[in-house]
Design a protein around this motif. Structure first.
Motif, PDB file in Angstrom:
ATOM      1  N   VAL A   1      52.230  18.533  40.995  1.00 62.42           N
ATOM      2  CA  VAL A   1      51.815  19.644  40.155  1.00 62.42           C
ATOM      3  C   VAL A   1      52.393  19.459  38.760  1.00 62.42           C
ATOM      4  N   TRP A   2      51.874  20.223  37.811  1.00 62.33           N
ATOM      5  CA  TRP A   2      52.433  20.261  36.468  1.00 62.33           C
ATOM      6  C   TRP A   2      53.117  21.613  36.292  1.00 62.33           C
ATOM      7  N   ILE A   3      54.415  21.640  36.532  1.00 58.67           N
ATOM      8  CA  ILE A   3      55.168  22.889  36.426  1.00 58.67           C
ATOM      9  C   ILE A   3      55.555  23.154  34.975  1.00 58.67           C
ATOM     10  N   LYS A   4      56.176  22.185  34.343  1.00 59.10           N
ATOM     11  CA  LYS A   4      56.502  22.310  32.922  1.00 59.10           C
ATOM     12  C   LYS A   4      55.241  22.063  32.102  1.00 59.10           C
TER      13      LYS A   4
ATOM     14  N   ALA B   1      61.264  21.186  55.193  1.00 59.53           N
ATOM     15  CA  ALA B   1      61.253  20.005  54.320  1.00 59.53           C
ATOM     16  C   ALA B   1      59.849  19.800  53.766  1.00 59.53           C
ATOM     17  N   HIS B   2      59.453  20.689  52.855  1.00 61.64           N
ATOM     18  CA  HIS B   2      58.183  20.581  52.143  1.00 61.64           C
ATOM     19  C   HIS B   2      58.495  20.615  50.652  1.00 61.64           C
ATOM     20  N   PHE B   3      57.747  19.831  49.875  1.00 68.38           N
ATOM     21  CA  PHE B   3      58.060  19.698  48.456  1.00 68.38           C
ATOM     22  C   PHE B   3      56.813  19.789  47.586  1.00 68.38           C
ATOM     23  N   ILE B   4      57.007  20.311  46.391  1.00 67.34           N
ATOM     24  CA  ILE B   4      56.076  20.073  45.298  1.00 67.34           C
ATOM     25  C   ILE B   4      56.873  19.351  44.207  1.00 67.34           C
ATOM     26  N   VAL B   5      56.213  18.452  43.500  1.00 65.00           N
ATOM     27  CA  VAL B   5      56.899  17.593  42.531  1.00 65.00           C
ATOM     28  C   VAL B   5      56.226  17.736  41.168  1.00 65.00           C
ATOM     29  N   ASP B   6      57.009  18.103  40.173  1.00 62.90           N
ATOM     30  CA  ASP B   6      56.503  18.256  38.817  1.00 62.90           C
ATOM     31  C   ASP B   6      56.241  16.884  38.199  1.00 62.90           C
ATOM     32  N   GLN B   7      54.998  16.669  37.796  1.00 63.68           N
ATOM     33  CA  GLN B   7      54.628  15.436  37.105  1.00 63.68           C
ATOM     34  C   GLN B   7      53.931  15.747  35.782  1.00 63.68           C
ATOM     35  N   GLY B   8      54.273  16.890  35.203  1.00 67.78           N
ATOM     36  CA  GLY B   8      53.687  17.265  33.930  1.00 67.78           C
ATOM     37  C   GLY B   8      53.996  16.287  32.818  1.00 67.78           C
ATOM     38  N   ARG B   9      55.171  15.659  32.912  1.00 64.92           N
ATOM     39  CA  ARG B   9      55.559  14.643  31.934  1.00 64.92           C
ATOM     40  C   ARG B   9      56.325  13.548  32.671  1.00 64.92           C
ATOM     41  N   VAL B  10      56.009  12.312  32.375  1.00 66.99           N
ATOM     42  CA  VAL B  10      56.678  11.174  33.003  1.00 66.99           C
ATOM     43  C   VAL B  10      57.053  10.177  31.914  1.00 66.99           C
TER      44      VAL B  10
ATOM     45  N   VAL C   1      62.056  13.385  25.980  1.00 63.43           N
ATOM     46  CA  VAL C   1      62.180  11.938  26.161  1.00 63.43           C
ATOM     47  C   VAL C   1      60.927  11.239  25.635  1.00 63.43           C
ATOM     48  N   ALA C   2      61.138  10.128  24.965  1.00 57.85           N
ATOM     49  CA  ALA C   2      60.013   9.353  24.441  1.00 57.85           C
ATOM     50  C   ALA C   2      60.327   7.861  24.533  1.00 57.85           C
ATOM     51  N   PRO C   3      59.286   7.054  24.777  1.00 59.59           N
ATOM     52  CA  PRO C   3      57.905   7.469  24.998  1.00 59.59           C
ATOM     53  C   PRO C   3      57.683   8.045  26.396  1.00 59.59           C
ATOM     54  N   ALA C   4      56.768   8.995  26.461  1.00 59.20           N
ATOM     55  CA  ALA C   4      56.402   9.627  27.722  1.00 59.20           C
ATOM     56  C   ALA C   4      54.928   9.978  27.666  1.00 59.20           C
ATOM     57  N   GLY C   5      54.366  10.306  28.815  1.00 55.08           N
ATOM     58  CA  GLY C   5      52.967  10.702  28.873  1.00 55.08           C
ATOM     59  C   GLY C   5      52.760  11.750  29.944  1.00 55.08           C
ATOM     60  N   PHE C   6      51.617  12.419  29.921  1.00 54.33           N
ATOM     61  CA  PHE C   6      51.277  13.297  31.032  1.00 54.33           C
ATOM     62  C   PHE C   6      51.272  12.458  32.305  1.00 54.33           C
ATOM     63  N   GLY C   7      51.849  13.012  33.371  1.00 56.80           N
ATOM     64  CA  GLY C   7      51.911  12.284  34.634  1.00 56.80           C
ATOM     65  C   GLY C   7      50.623  12.397  35.418  1.00 56.80           C
ATOM     66  N   PRO C   8      50.633  11.957  36.677  1.00 58.36           N
ATOM     67  CA  PRO C   8      49.433  12.028  37.503  1.00 58.36           C
ATOM     68  C   PRO C   8      48.857  13.441  37.540  1.00 58.36           C
ATOM     69  N   ALA C   9      47.551  13.541  37.549  1.00 57.37           N
ATOM     70  CA  ALA C   9      46.893  14.839  37.606  1.00 57.37           C
ATOM     71  C   ALA C   9      47.281  15.568  38.888  1.00 57.37           C
TER      72      ALA C   9
ATOM     73  N   PHE D   1      51.701  25.466  35.650  1.00 52.00           N
ATOM     74  CA  PHE D   1      52.331  26.699  36.117  1.00 52.00           C
ATOM     75  C   PHE D   1      52.574  27.638  34.939  1.00 52.00           C
ATOM     76  N   VAL D   2      52.641  28.913  35.251  1.00 54.40           N
ATOM     77  CA  VAL D   2      52.904  29.950  34.257  1.00 54.40           C
ATOM     78  C   VAL D   2      54.364  30.366  34.372  1.00 54.40           C
ATOM     79  N   TRP D   3      55.099  30.236  33.288  1.00 56.67           N
ATOM     80  CA  TRP D   3      56.526  30.562  33.288  1.00 56.67           C
ATOM     81  C   TRP D   3      56.741  32.029  32.914  1.00 56.67           C
ATOM     82  N   ILE D   4      57.511  32.710  33.742  1.00 54.66           N
ATOM     83  CA  ILE D   4      57.920  34.086  33.471  1.00 54.66           C
ATOM     84  C   ILE D   4      59.441  34.053  33.338  1.00 54.66           C
ATOM     85  N   SER D   5      59.915  34.042  32.102  1.00 58.22           N
ATOM     86  CA  SER D   5      61.332  33.796  31.867  1.00 58.22           C
ATOM     87  C   SER D   5      62.021  34.876  31.033  1.00 58.22           C
ATOM     88  N   ARG D   6      61.296  35.941  30.711  1.00 58.65           N
ATOM     89  CA  ARG D   6      61.861  37.084  30.011  1.00 58.65           C
ATOM     90  C   ARG D   6      61.089  38.336  30.436  1.00 58.65           C
TER      91      ARG D   6
END
Length: 385
Positions: free
Chosen positions: A342-345, A296-305, A320-328, A80-85
């Motif tokens: 999805v990979w939000i972060k 009740a619909h969800f998307i779940v960030d798995q960018g890091r697990v 947090v460590a150790p960690a890895g990229f989560g499921p594609a 995802f693309v963050w727009i924070s400023r």
């Protein structure tokens, strides 16, 4: 971003605004309930993939060709693309231009993931990701006019694309559990009005809104689940206060956090929770949302697990460590209420100067940590090996 998990959820009886008594919000009957991610190509952000070149070169210098090749595979995945400023609003233009280019070249419909993240008094419980607007300096009006308005105008002009927009990570979660923190208590009405305004401003058929719903370790406790659903319902009612019902697609969970979707090992600190991974959290929260008339619909960030044993408690949230990229990213999930993983972060952007040794300030590129994510990634990330 951070949640103060030690504050009791039941302390939220002091919510600054009570749930309205004029009935539960009902989504418009003509709302399309189909999963917006199905049949679409998930947008790959070239700004993020370009940063991974540093990681690729770092592995090459170590003669670690296996992980160098893995980086090339990671670069093909969607974030995802963050727009924070205010200065980041141009990222929307860049993402639209790139998505159109890819869509024209491939003939495949693109779904672009965006995050809207710039509330006044943002990140009230931690401050690692404090924003640019202050409620004491006309922040709410500036947020509406200078940030949300142009954000919405840009998306309105791109009807040839589909968007998934995550609204204000951590904000409403803080109103469920952290009103004992003065900054959060003071920001409560501003958060509600700000998120409601964003919802109202983004009512386009090609835009799918997902309100941030924190994560299972924060709002997934039995006492918190109904409180969270009521808070979300309150905001949607505010958005619909003009008499025109407003639609959202659903909710985003685990944004910028490390919880697995399907935990391979149940951690000891999850013992008393039914939401011990994000799949269980979505399943646990869903009936409470439906009871409030919410989708009740969800998307779940798995960018890091995180890897099993990496944390002693859910409250450990920073690099947090150790960690890895989560499921594609995928729509192939074994949970009927989840639209997609999805990979939000974007992995590699630091959570703050905390956690893993040598971490830079929030948002800065942390290549040593990216290398860790590559080495420990979920097998679904790698097509070749």
């Amino acid at each position: 971003m951070r949640a103060d998990f030690l504050l009791a959820a039941l302390a939220t009886g002091a919510m600054a605004a009570a749930v309205p008594t004029n009935g539960k919000p009902n989504p418009p009957k003509d709302v399309d309930t189909s999963n917006p991610f199905v049949g679409k190509s998930f947008f790959v952000n070239p700004e993020w993939t370009g940063k991974l070149t540093q990681t690729y070169n770092a592995f090459l210098k170590k003669f670690d060709f296996k992980n160098a090749l893995r980086v090339l595979q990671v670069k093909q995945l969607s974030t995802f693309v963050w727009i924070s400023r205010l200065s980041e609003l141009s990222r929307i233009d860049d993402a639209i231009a790139e998505a159109r280019r890819v869509q024209k070249r491939t003939g495949k419909k693109q779904i672009v993931g965006l995050v809207l993240y710039n509330l006044p008094d943002r990140d009230c419980s931690a401050g690692e990701s404090a924003g640019e607007f202050s409620s004491k300096e006309n922040g709410l009006n500036r947020y509406k006019e200078e940030f949300v308005k142009p954000y919405a105008e840009k998306l309105a002009k791109a009807k040839d694309l589909t968007f998934a927009v995550v609204l204000e990570p951590d904000s409403l979660g803080n109103l469920v559990t952290n009103l004992g923190i003065p900054l959060c208590a003071g920001a409560a009405d501003i958060y509600r009005e700000g998120v409601a305004h964003a919802i109202s401003s983004l009512q386009f058929d090609h835009v799918n809104l997902y309100i941030d719903a924190a994560h299972g370790g924060w709002l997934g406790w039995n006492d918190n689940l109904p409180l969270a659903a009521k808070e979300f319902a309150t905001v949607l009612k505010i958005a619909s206060s003009d008499g025109k019902p407003k639609k959202i697609r659903g909710f985003a969970t685990n944004v910028s956090n490390y919880n697995p979707f399907n935990a391979k090992v149940r951690e000891n600190y999850t013992e008393w929770s039914t939401s011990w991974d994000e799949s269980h959290y979505a399943t646990s929260l869903a009936p409470h949302l439906e009871a409030e008339g919410l989708p009740a619909h969800f998307i779940v960030d798995q960018g890091r697990v995180h890897l099993p044993g990496a944390r002693k408690e859910w409250g450990e949230w920073c690099n947090v460590a150790p960690a890895g990229f989560g499921p594609a990213p995928t729509t192939n999930v074994n949970n009927t209420v989840v639209d997609a993983l999805v990979w939000i972060k974007p992995g590699g952007e630091s959570d703050g100067e905390c956690g893993y040794a040598g971490a830079p300030k929030a948002g800065a590129w942390f290549d040593e940590y990216v290398q860790l994510l590559v080495q420990n990634a979920d097998p679904s990330v790698y097509k070749w090996f």
